[in-house]
Design an enzyme around this catalytic site. Structure first.
Site, PDB file in Angstrom:
ATOM      1  N   GLU A 108      44.198  37.230  45.723  1.00  0.00           N
ATOM      2  CA  GLU A 108      42.974  37.190  46.542  1.00  0.00           C
ATOM      3  C   GLU A 108      41.823  37.457  45.582  1.00  0.00           C
ATOM      4  O   GLU A 108      41.623  38.597  45.154  1.00  0.00           O
ATOM      5  CB  GLU A 108      43.029  38.274  47.624  1.00  0.00           C
ATOM      6  CG  GLU A 108      44.141  38.072  48.638  1.00  0.00           C
ATOM      7  CD  GLU A 108      43.870  36.917  49.603  1.00  0.00           C
ATOM      8  OE1 GLU A 108      42.746  36.402  49.632  1.00  0.00           O
ATOM      9  OE2 GLU A 108      44.811  36.534  50.309  1.00  0.00           O
ATOM     10  N   CYS A 158      34.025  40.101  48.687  1.00  0.00           N
ATOM     11  CA  CYS A 158      34.507  38.824  48.159  1.00  0.00           C
ATOM     12  C   CYS A 158      33.923  37.644  48.929  1.00  0.00           C
ATOM     13  O   CYS A 158      33.718  36.586  48.372  1.00  0.00           O
ATOM     14  CB  CYS A 158      36.024  38.786  48.198  1.00  0.00           C
ATOM     15  SG  CYS A 158      36.695  39.136  49.820  1.00  0.00           S
ATOM     16  N   GLU A 200      30.136  34.222  40.632  1.00  0.00           N
ATOM     17  CA  GLU A 200      30.105  35.341  41.568  1.00  0.00           C
ATOM     18  C   GLU A 200      29.308  36.490  40.944  1.00  0.00           C
ATOM     19  O   GLU A 200      29.552  36.879  39.802  1.00  0.00           O
ATOM     20  CB  GLU A 200      31.537  35.814  41.829  1.00  0.00           C
ATOM     21  CG  GLU A 200      31.600  36.959  42.812  1.00  0.00           C
ATOM     22  CD  GLU A 200      33.037  37.418  43.074  1.00  0.00           C
ATOM     23  OE1 GLU A 200      33.823  37.518  42.109  1.00  0.00           O
ATOM     24  OE2 GLU A 200      33.353  37.663  44.241  1.00  0.00           O
ATOM     25  N   LYS A 255      48.564  50.313  42.471  1.00  0.00           N
ATOM     26  CA  LYS A 255      47.631  50.837  41.482  1.00  0.00           C
ATOM     27  C   LYS A 255      46.219  50.567  41.999  1.00  0.00           C
ATOM     28  O   LYS A 255      45.737  49.438  41.956  1.00  0.00           O
ATOM     29  CB  LYS A 255      47.822  50.146  40.126  1.00  0.00           C
ATOM     30  CG  LYS A 255      47.007  50.815  39.024  1.00  0.00           C
ATOM     31  CD  LYS A 255      46.519  49.874  37.973  1.00  0.00           C
ATOM     32  CE  LYS A 255      45.262  49.162  38.334  1.00  0.00           C
ATOM     33  NZ  LYS A 255      44.041  49.990  38.437  1.00  0.00           N
TER      34      LYS A 255
HETATM   35  P1  NAD Z   1      38.885  43.401  38.707  1.00  0.00           P
HETATM   36  O1  NAD Z   1      39.616  42.110  38.628  1.00  0.00           O
HETATM   37  O2  NAD Z   1      38.084  43.857  37.554  1.00  0.00           O
HETATM   38  O3  NAD Z   1      39.931  44.580  38.994  1.00  0.00           O
HETATM   39  C1  NAD Z   1      40.834  44.521  40.085  1.00  0.00           C
HETATM   40  C2  NAD Z   1      42.002  45.433  39.790  1.00  0.00           C
HETATM   41  O4  NAD Z   1      42.734  44.917  38.669  1.00  0.00           O
HETATM   42  C3  NAD Z   1      41.612  46.856  39.427  1.00  0.00           C
HETATM   43  O5  NAD Z   1      42.539  47.751  40.031  1.00  0.00           O
HETATM   44  C4  NAD Z   1      41.767  46.864  37.909  1.00  0.00           C
HETATM   45  O6  NAD Z   1      42.041  48.129  37.371  1.00  0.00           O
HETATM   46  C5  NAD Z   1      42.963  45.951  37.729  1.00  0.00           C
HETATM   47  N1  NAD Z   1      43.092  45.334  36.404  1.00  0.00           N
HETATM   48  C6  NAD Z   1      42.118  45.143  35.467  1.00  0.00           C
HETATM   49  N2  NAD Z   1      42.642  44.485  34.402  1.00  0.00           N
HETATM   50  C7  NAD Z   1      43.954  44.276  34.667  1.00  0.00           C
HETATM   51  C8  NAD Z   1      45.032  43.628  33.964  1.00  0.00           C
HETATM   52  N3  NAD Z   1      44.853  43.066  32.766  1.00  0.00           N
HETATM   53  N4  NAD Z   1      46.244  43.572  34.553  1.00  0.00           N
HETATM   54  C9  NAD Z   1      46.439  44.087  35.795  1.00  0.00           C
HETATM   55  N5  NAD Z   1      45.473  44.729  36.495  1.00  0.00           N
HETATM   56  C10 NAD Z   1      44.248  44.812  35.945  1.00  0.00           C
HETATM   57  O7  NAD Z   1      38.024  43.334  40.043  1.00  0.00           O
HETATM   58  P2  NAD Z   1      37.023  44.431  40.617  1.00  0.00           P
HETATM   59  O8  NAD Z   1      35.784  44.433  39.808  1.00  0.00           O
HETATM   60  O9  NAD Z   1      37.751  45.714  40.838  1.00  0.00           O
HETATM   61  O10 NAD Z   1      36.747  43.798  42.071  1.00  0.00           O
HETATM   62  C11 NAD Z   1      35.828  42.801  42.297  1.00  0.00           C
HETATM   63  C12 NAD Z   1      36.519  41.446  42.395  1.00  0.00           C
HETATM   64  O11 NAD Z   1      37.486  41.476  43.435  1.00  0.00           O
HETATM   65  C13 NAD Z   1      35.541  40.355  42.801  1.00  0.00           C
HETATM   66  O12 NAD Z   1      35.809  39.183  42.068  1.00  0.00           O
HETATM   67  C14 NAD Z   1      35.854  40.134  44.273  1.00  0.00           C
HETATM   68  O13 NAD Z   1      35.496  38.887  44.784  1.00  0.00           O
HETATM   69  C15 NAD Z   1      37.329  40.338  44.283  1.00  0.00           C
HETATM   70  N6  NAD Z   1      37.769  40.621  45.649  1.00  0.00           N
HETATM   71  C16 NAD Z   1      38.489  39.658  46.313  1.00  0.00           C
HETATM   72  C17 NAD Z   1      38.885  39.867  47.644  1.00  0.00           C
HETATM   73  C18 NAD Z   1      39.674  38.846  48.406  1.00  0.00           C
HETATM   74  O14 NAD Z   1      40.301  39.208  49.408  1.00  0.00           O
HETATM   75  N7  NAD Z   1      39.679  37.570  48.017  1.00  0.00           N
HETATM   76  C19 NAD Z   1      38.545  41.069  48.272  1.00  0.00           C
HETATM   77  C20 NAD Z   1      37.807  42.007  47.564  1.00  0.00           C
HETATM   78  C21 NAD Z   1      37.434  41.775  46.249  1.00  0.00           C
END
Ligand code: NAD
Length: 488
Positions: free
Chosen positions: A249, A283, A381, A174
């Site tokens: 992650e 990230c 963050e 997804k």
């Molecule tokens: P987010 O957590 O808002 O969303 C991530 C994904 O989760 C999206 O596909 C979203 O639709 C889905 N999602 C949202 N609510 C959900 C739920 N209740 N259950 C299951 N899925 C759900 O994050 P974002 O804003 O898309 O991305 C930014 C974040 O990602 C930052 O915190 C960043 O640090 C992190 N990130 C981490 C890494 C890593 O490798 N550690 C890499 C890139 C980004």
């Protein structure tokens, strides 16, 4: 407007409910593609398709056969890397110079893990009882549900897909509601490479309910999640409810620690790249500069001078050095953090507002000084182009400040003293430490975090183990299994 469909069991299809939504180009603000708005019913179909793949031809494929398909896919992605980069930049607003590098690297992940697929050997365990022969097998864990964010959609998907293919798993992914397109573009190429139907299934949708349904699905054996810590907690809870395994992650608040003996030319480049590449939407953004008081002023001045020169512009223009925020929410989040930092007593050394010329979702590269370790801007963050500058006087203090957040993802150490470099690297609580460098990744190097940055590792040989479970097989060699209820 481009129009895309879901990819389930090798077929292109609409969402069961027939709903769709548009995805916007962050640079123009215009909708540019329409994708299905899937729901729980579509997750059911996708998990069923992945399960059929595991029960069928894909589940029976040897590591050599999987590796052959992976290498074929690598060739296709190499051919199409430039097109995929344009799609990615159009959907998430990231610079084409960055997405081009990312899509060019996708084949490397596939080729590296193809090399692991045919070497997943178990071991023979010496038995206490000589009448037994015992060995292990590393078997695929089953159907994986992946959930990925918008900042590097294809790379982060590949970091999961390549090792899980090597392990022999099937995937339902997804993508983020902000960047649904490139996962579908990958599915098209996976089909072209000749993978059996159901090995990669893509469900796009805009409700959090879709992600929840995937996490909660009893047919999903493992959830591979990249995203924020807040959602990561929910994902871990949802997966635990049916005992699915997880890799998480999550976010970071990574420190770049600069000692007075550092090569400041290199440090300026590394700190600028660490926070302003991808407009800080990465990230491992090096969002805290922890700098020794002797070089604090000089380094800050040089960073401000360099930030002033950064050319903001169209992500698809190769001359642009910083693009817009990927969506309006993100822009507002960044602006909110900066406002509150000022109220907390920090000062803006550069930036601190939307870009006055370009407007839209552009936010200026921003350097905030006078930051204390306990301020919100040093703890949370931001996921935007905002560097917080903190000062230290001694090595212990530097380590304490660097380790003072709930995260543990990345860190940079800048010094020419080789002893200090390793000493400090060992003391930093982070899954990835770069010495006199920053933000390097490679298919053969483990990547991941600790604390609120998550658990599990992507990349590196061991990443395949995240998608396998070990079976122990005991073989009786003597044929003397006795009736347990007869004495003597
Ligand atoms: P987010 O957590 O808002 O969303 C991530 C994904 O989760 C999206 O596909 C979203 O639709 C889905 N999602 C949202 N609510 C959900 C739920 N209740 N259950 C299951 N899925 C759900 O994050 P974002 O804003 O898309 O991305 C930014 C974040 O990602 C930052 O915190 C960043 O640090 C992190 N990130 C981490 C890494 C890593 O490798 N550690 C890499 C890139 C980004």
């Amino acid at each position: 407007m481009k129009r895309y469909q879901l990819h389930i069991g090798g077929q292109w299809c609409e969402a069961a409910g027939g709903a769709r939504f548009d995805t916007a180009n962050p640079f123009t603000g215009q909708a540019w593609a329409s994708v299905p708005d899937a729901g729980a019913e579509d997750v059911d179909r996708a998990v069923a398709a992945a399960t059929s793949a595991m029960d069928g031809e894909w589940g029976r494929a040897t590591g050599f056969e999987r590796a052959r398909l992976m290498r074929r896919l690598a060739g296709i992605l190499e051919r199409d890397a430039a097109d995929l980069a344009v799609l990615e930049s159009t959907d998430n607003g990231k610079l084409i110079r960055e997405t081009s590098g990312q899509t060019a690297a996708l084949p490397e992940w596939l080729r590296y893990f193809a090399g692991v697929a045919d070497k997943l050997q178990g071991e023979v365990i010496p038995a206490q009882n000589p009448d037994f022969f015992i060995y292990t097998r590393h078997e695929p864990v089953g159907v994986v549900g992946a959930i990925v964010p918008w900042n590097s959609p294809l790379s982060l998907l590949m970091w999961k897909f390549a090792p899980l293919l090597a392990a022999g798993c099937a995937l339902v992914v997804k993508p983020s509601e902000y960047t649904p397109v490139t996962a579908l573009a990958l599915a098209e190429r996976v089909a072209e490479a000749g993978f059996p139907p159901g090995v990669l299934n893509v469900v796009t949708g805009r409700s959090a309910g879709l992600g929840r349904a995937l996490v909660a699905h009893p047919g999903v054996a493992q959830v591979a999640f990249t995203g924020s810590p807040e959602v990561g907690v929910k994902v871990a809870q949802g997966a635990a409810a049916h005992l699915a395994r997880t890799t998480l992650e999550l976010g970071g608040k990574s420190a770049q620690v600069v000692f007075p003996d550092a090569d400041l030319d290199a440090a300026v480049n590394g700190v600028i790249a660490g926070i302003f590449a991808a407009s800080g939407q990465t990230c491992v953004a090096g969002s805290r500069l922890v700098v020794h008081e002797d070089v604090h002023e000089e380094l800050t001045d040089r960073l401000v001078a360099r930030a002033r020169e950064i050319k903001l512009g169209d992500p698809l223009d190769a001359a642009s050095e910083m693009g817009p925020m990927a969506n309006e929410n993100q822009w507002k989040t960044v602006a909110g953090f900066v406002e509150r930092a000022l109220a907390d007593g920090a000062r803006i050394a550069y930036g601190g507002a939307g870009d006055p010329v370009l407007g839209g979702l552009f936010y200026q590269p921003t350097i905030v000084t006078g930051v204390r370790a306990d301020m919100e801007i040093a703890q949370e963050e931001i996921f935007g182009p905002v560097l917080s500058v903190l000062r230290f006087t001694g090595e212990d203090e530097a380590v304490t400040i660097a380790n003072s957040t709930r995260f543990g993802l990345g860190a940079g150490v800048w010094t020419t003293d080789v002893r200090r470099a390793h000493r400090v690297a060992h003391r930093l609580r982070a899954g990835n430490v770069w010495i006199n460098a920053y933000r390097m990744v490679a298919p053969n190097v483990p990547f991941g975090g600790s604390g609120h940055s998550g658990w599990g590792r992507e990349s590196g040989v061991d990443a395949v183990r995240e998608y396998t479970s070990t079976k122990a097989v005991w073989v009786d060699l003597a044929g003397n299994t006795r009736d347990p209820f007869r004495l003597g």
